[in-house]
Design an enzyme around this catalytic site. Structure first.
Site, PDB file in Angstrom:
ATOM      1  N   LYS A  33       0.907  -1.266   0.045  1.00  0.00           N
ATOM      2  CA  LYS A  33      -0.110   0.042   0.021  1.00  0.00           C
ATOM      3  C   LYS A  33       0.783   1.258   0.093  1.00  0.00           C
ATOM      4  O   LYS A  33       0.308   2.269  -0.311  1.00  0.00           O
ATOM      5  CB  LYS A  33      -0.838   0.126   1.151  1.00  0.00           C
ATOM      6  N   GLY A  34       2.200   1.117   0.334  1.00  0.00           N
ATOM      7  CA  GLY A  34       3.075   2.108   0.472  1.00  0.00           C
ATOM      8  C   GLY A  34       3.118   3.156  -0.573  1.00  0.00           C
ATOM      9  O   GLY A  34       3.265   4.497  -0.071  1.00  0.00           O
ATOM     10  N   ASP A  59       6.908   3.107  -2.833  1.00  0.00           N
ATOM     11  CA  ASP A  59       7.358   4.105  -1.917  1.00  0.00           C
ATOM     12  C   ASP A  59       9.169   4.295  -1.482  1.00  0.00           C
ATOM     13  O   ASP A  59       9.470   5.325  -1.524  1.00  0.00           O
ATOM     14  CB  ASP A  59       6.653   4.116  -0.416  1.00  0.00           C
ATOM     15  N   ASP A  81      14.557  -0.581   0.231  1.00  0.00           N
ATOM     16  CA  ASP A  81      15.300  -0.694   1.477  1.00  0.00           C
ATOM     17  C   ASP A  81      16.310  -1.787   1.248  1.00  0.00           C
ATOM     18  O   ASP A  81      17.347  -1.486   0.600  1.00  0.00           O
ATOM     19  CB  ASP A  81      14.206  -0.829   2.224  1.00  0.00           C
ATOM     20  N   LYS A 119      17.292   3.791   0.692  1.00  0.00           N
ATOM     21  CA  LYS A 119      18.180   3.652   1.806  1.00  0.00           C
ATOM     22  C   LYS A 119      19.293   2.682   1.267  1.00  0.00           C
ATOM     23  O   LYS A 119      19.020   1.518   1.818  1.00  0.00           O
ATOM     24  CB  LYS A 119      17.331   3.025   3.027  1.00  0.00           C
ATOM     25  N   PHE A 135      13.847   4.977  10.229  1.00  0.00           N
ATOM     26  CA  PHE A 135      12.619   4.527   9.816  1.00  0.00           C
ATOM     27  C   PHE A 135      11.453   5.718   9.502  1.00  0.00           C
ATOM     28  O   PHE A 135      11.237   6.370  10.191  1.00  0.00           O
ATOM     29  CB  PHE A 135      11.852   3.460  10.624  1.00  0.00           C
ATOM     30  N   ASP A 184       3.984   3.347   6.192  1.00  0.00           N
ATOM     31  CA  ASP A 184       3.396   3.393   7.625  1.00  0.00           C
ATOM     32  C   ASP A 184       4.276   2.880   8.448  1.00  0.00           C
ATOM     33  O   ASP A 184       5.315   2.071   8.157  1.00  0.00           O
ATOM     34  CB  ASP A 184       2.003   2.342   7.409  1.00  0.00           C
ATOM     35  N   ARG A 231      -0.014   6.733   7.638  1.00  0.00           N
ATOM     36  CA  ARG A 231       0.014   6.860   6.067  1.00  0.00           C
ATOM     37  C   ARG A 231      -0.499   8.181   5.577  1.00  0.00           C
ATOM     38  O   ARG A 231      -0.128   8.644   4.495  1.00  0.00           O
ATOM     39  CB  ARG A 231      -0.738   5.461   5.135  1.00  0.00           C
TER      40      ARG A 231
HETATM   41  P1  IMP Z   1      12.436  -4.015   0.842  1.00  0.00           P
HETATM   42  O1  IMP Z   1      11.950  -5.054   0.119  1.00  0.00           O
HETATM   43  O2  IMP Z   1      13.265  -4.358   1.985  1.00  0.00           O
HETATM   44  O3  IMP Z   1      13.232  -2.970  -0.207  1.00  0.00           O
HETATM   45  O4  IMP Z   1      11.271  -3.148   1.429  1.00  0.00           O
HETATM   46  C1  IMP Z   1      10.685  -2.252   0.634  1.00  0.00           C
HETATM   47  C2  IMP Z   1       9.142  -2.195   1.366  1.00  0.00           C
HETATM   48  O5  IMP Z   1       9.594  -2.134   2.796  1.00  0.00           O
HETATM   49  C3  IMP Z   1       8.421  -0.821   1.059  1.00  0.00           C
HETATM   50  O6  IMP Z   1       7.690  -1.058  -0.046  1.00  0.00           O
HETATM   51  C4  IMP Z   1       7.892  -0.290   2.301  1.00  0.00           C
HETATM   52  O7  IMP Z   1       6.645  -0.920   2.182  1.00  0.00           O
HETATM   53  C5  IMP Z   1       8.699  -1.045   3.366  1.00  0.00           C
HETATM   54  N1  IMP Z   1       9.511  -0.170   4.053  1.00  0.00           N
HETATM   55  C6  IMP Z   1      10.993  -0.108   3.936  1.00  0.00           C
HETATM   56  N2  IMP Z   1      11.422   0.753   4.752  1.00  0.00           N
HETATM   57  C7  IMP Z   1      10.468   1.370   5.371  1.00  0.00           C
HETATM   58  C8  IMP Z   1      10.395   2.647   6.269  1.00  0.00           C
HETATM   59  O8  IMP Z   1      11.433   3.157   6.531  1.00  0.00           O
HETATM   60  N3  IMP Z   1       9.156   3.013   6.472  1.00  0.00           N
HETATM   61  C9  IMP Z   1       7.956   2.273   6.051  1.00  0.00           C
HETATM   62  N4  IMP Z   1       8.060   1.297   5.340  1.00  0.00           N
HETATM   63  C10 IMP Z   1       9.292   0.807   4.919  1.00  0.00           C
HETATM   64 MG    MG Z   2       5.662  -1.244   0.331  1.00  0.00          MG
END
Ligand code: IMP
Ligand code: MG
Length: 186
Positions: free
Chosen positions: A47-48, A107, A110, A138, A159, A166, A172
């Protein structure tokens, strides 16, 4: 389980609503330049990214780009602030991807697992060409080697909440991006 939700750092937005809009306009310039007037599928990861995607496609529209929007929901962090290590599809796309040019919108980049898995999945389904677009990046947290084609802001390992992002489904709705502060002591 958290009983007292952490507090958003309201005193000090990391990026204000105006700063976010300015950056999205710059990103839309780049994306519109790259896609021209050719139709492409813009896939927003739920949803982000829903607020970011909504603002981005309206900026693209102002530049005469031709995005066709669809959504996919992937497993999320739930109440955690670090990745679970595997991603699954919770709700599916509604449009076919075979033979289409695709822009994945998320969004935040990470660990990279979400974007990497989504890209792989869409290529397996016959996507012609895939680009990726994230509002936040990040790089310090990356566990999968992937970079976004379009990136709004590079941030430290903190974070983030607000503007669609969220913590445990809260925050959100905030129109800006900020960090969490620890809950006050009882
Ligand atoms: P990844 O798969 O680790 O790259 O994470 C991506 C997903 O994790 C994003 O689409 C977000 O939904 C969530 N996420 C990662 N870091 C944050 C943060 O700092 N705040 C909120 N959601 C995050
Ligand atoms: Mg996400």
């Amino acid at each position: 389980m958290t009983t007292t939700p952490p507090h958003p750092d309201l005193s000090c937005a990391l990026y204000s609503a105006d700063q976010i809009q300015k950056r999205i306009n710059e990103m839309a310039d780049e994306i519109a330049r790259d896609y021209g007037h050719e139709e492409f599928l813009a896939i927003s990861i739920m949803k982000g990214s829903f607020i970011f995607a909504a603002d981005l496609i309206r900026c693209l529209s102002a530049r005469k780009a031709q995005p066709v929007l669809d959504f996919i929901t992937l497993s999320s962090y739930g109440s955690e602030t670090s990745s679970r290590g595997s991603i699954s599809v919770l709700t599916e796309l509604t449009l076919p991807v075979t033979g289409h040019r695709i822009l994945i919108i998320d969004d935040i980049l990470d660990t990279g697992l979400t974007l990497h898995t989504t890209r792989h999945l869409l290529y397996e389904r016959g996507a012609k060409d895939i680009r990726t677009c994230v509002l936040l990046d990040k790089p310090a947290r990356r566990s999968v080697p992937i970079e976004a084609n379009y990136r709004g802001f590079q941030i430290k390992n903190v974070f983030i909440i607000g503007y669609g992002l969220d913590y445990n489904n809260r925050y959100r709705h905030l129109p800006y991006l900020t960090t969490l502060t620890p809950p006050p002591s009882p």
